[in-house]
Design a protein around this motif. Structure first.
Motif, mmCIF file in Angstrom:
data_model
loop_
_atom_site.group_PDB
_atom_site.id
_atom_site.type_symbol
_atom_site.label_atom_id
_atom_site.label_comp_id
_atom_site.label_asym_id
_atom_site.label_seq_id
_atom_site.Cartn_x
_atom_site.Cartn_y
_atom_site.Cartn_z
ATOM 1 N N UNK A 7 -53.831 -74.470 -44.432
ATOM 2 C CA UNK A 7 -54.675 -73.284 -44.651
ATOM 3 C C UNK A 7 -53.894 -72.037 -44.223
ATOM 4 N N UNK A 8 -53.860 -71.051 -45.102
ATOM 5 C CA UNK A 8 -53.222 -69.774 -44.768
ATOM 6 C C UNK A 8 -54.200 -68.645 -45.109
ATOM 7 N N UNK A 9 -53.876 -67.484 -44.634
ATOM 8 C CA UNK A 9 -54.704 -66.321 -44.939
ATOM 9 C C UNK A 9 -53.920 -65.346 -45.807
ATOM 10 N N UNK A 10 -54.548 -64.932 -46.901
ATOM 11 C CA UNK A 10 -53.982 -63.912 -47.787
ATOM 12 C C UNK A 10 -55.039 -62.823 -47.973
ATOM 13 N N UNK A 16 -55.703 -72.321 -49.561
ATOM 14 C CA UNK A 16 -54.957 -73.564 -49.355
ATOM 15 C C UNK A 16 -53.567 -73.407 -49.980
ATOM 16 N N UNK A 17 -52.527 -73.687 -49.201
ATOM 17 C CA UNK A 17 -51.155 -73.707 -49.713
ATOM 18 C C UNK A 17 -50.761 -75.174 -49.892
#
Length: 255
Positions: A7-10, A16-17
């Motif tokens: 999980x990443x934040x954009x 999800x990456x």
């Protein structure tokens, strides 16, 4: 495929990456290394017990030869001959078994694979004639390699005879050599019915055989010879036949 996910934040939004990596070649190499480890283990066993079995057999064979010619045993001569033949058969299996040993000494000298094939070609052609088959040879100019000639002769004969056993009368077997990049390639191509997928992965496993009277050591010996002579074995198979490629690395060119 190897899948990883985090999980990443954009832009303050959770995403999800997901990454997918093709690890086909890695898995093939892993399987190959596992196969070689099994082969090496069998080879260590061979080196340890092969000679110990052969020595008493030689003694028994010698006494059988002596007694079969004595007048008092003449009526048992056929029985003695049968026992000697069976001992010779067992001895040939032990010889193959010993060929699996990883630490088997090799005599690597500069040789040309084409000349080795040409040297044993009369023997191969005689074998083909006896089996009512045809042999084609397609040799292209290749570089010299560091090889153990006796081992390469055994390798070629094993592959050729496997090809003959896979075919019926009237079929054709082809022996080829060619350059592929910095590798010298020996290919033996038969016109058999191909190898079933469930069997393909087991080829080269010591004592695995689909032949009624086979020992399951022939191809295992080939893998061992290839390893000791800086080569790898690849197999392509289908309904119209099987081709076995032996790819030699040019270590001689690095000297």
């Amino acid at each position: 495929m190897l899948l990883s996910c985090e999980i990443i934040e954009l832009n303050n939004e959770k995403c999800r990456l997901i990454t997918l990596n093709d690890i086909t070649d890695y898995k093939k190499m892993e399987d190959k290394m596992a196969s070689l480890e099994r082969l090496n283990l069998i080879g260590q066993m061979a080196a340890g017990i092969g000679h110990e079995i052969r020595n008493p057999m030689t003694t028994v064979r010698g006494f059988l030869q002596m007694y079969r010619n004595k007048d008092s045993f003449i009526k048992y001569k056929e029985t003695f001959n049968l026992m000697i033949d069976e001992l010779d058969r067992a001895n040939s299996i032990i010889t193959e078994f010993l060929s699996l040993a990883k630490n088997k000494p090799v005599n690597l000298t500069l040789k040309n694979i084409n000349r080795i094939v040409q040297k044993i070609l009369p023997l191969i052609q005689a074998d083909a004639t006896n089996n009512e088959m045809v042999v084609e040879v397609e040799l292209t100019e290749v570089i010299d390699l560091l090889l153990d000639e006796e081992e390469i002769i055994q390798l070629v004969l094993n592959l050729v005879r496997n090809g003959f056993e896979a075919m019926t009368a009237g079929k054709r077997l082809k022996i080829k050599t060619f350059l592929d990049g910095n590798q010298v390639v020996l290919a033996v191509e038969d016109q058999g019915s191909g190898i079933k997928p469930e069997i393909l992965d087991k080829l080269g496993t010591p004592f695995f055989t689909t032949k009624e009277n086979g020992t399951g050591l022939g191809l295992s010996v080939c893998y061992g010879i290839a390893e000791r002579n800086n080569a790898t074995i690849n197999i392509e198979t289908g309904p119209s036949g099987t081709t076995i490629f032996v790819r030699f690395d040019d270590f001689a060119g690095m000297l």
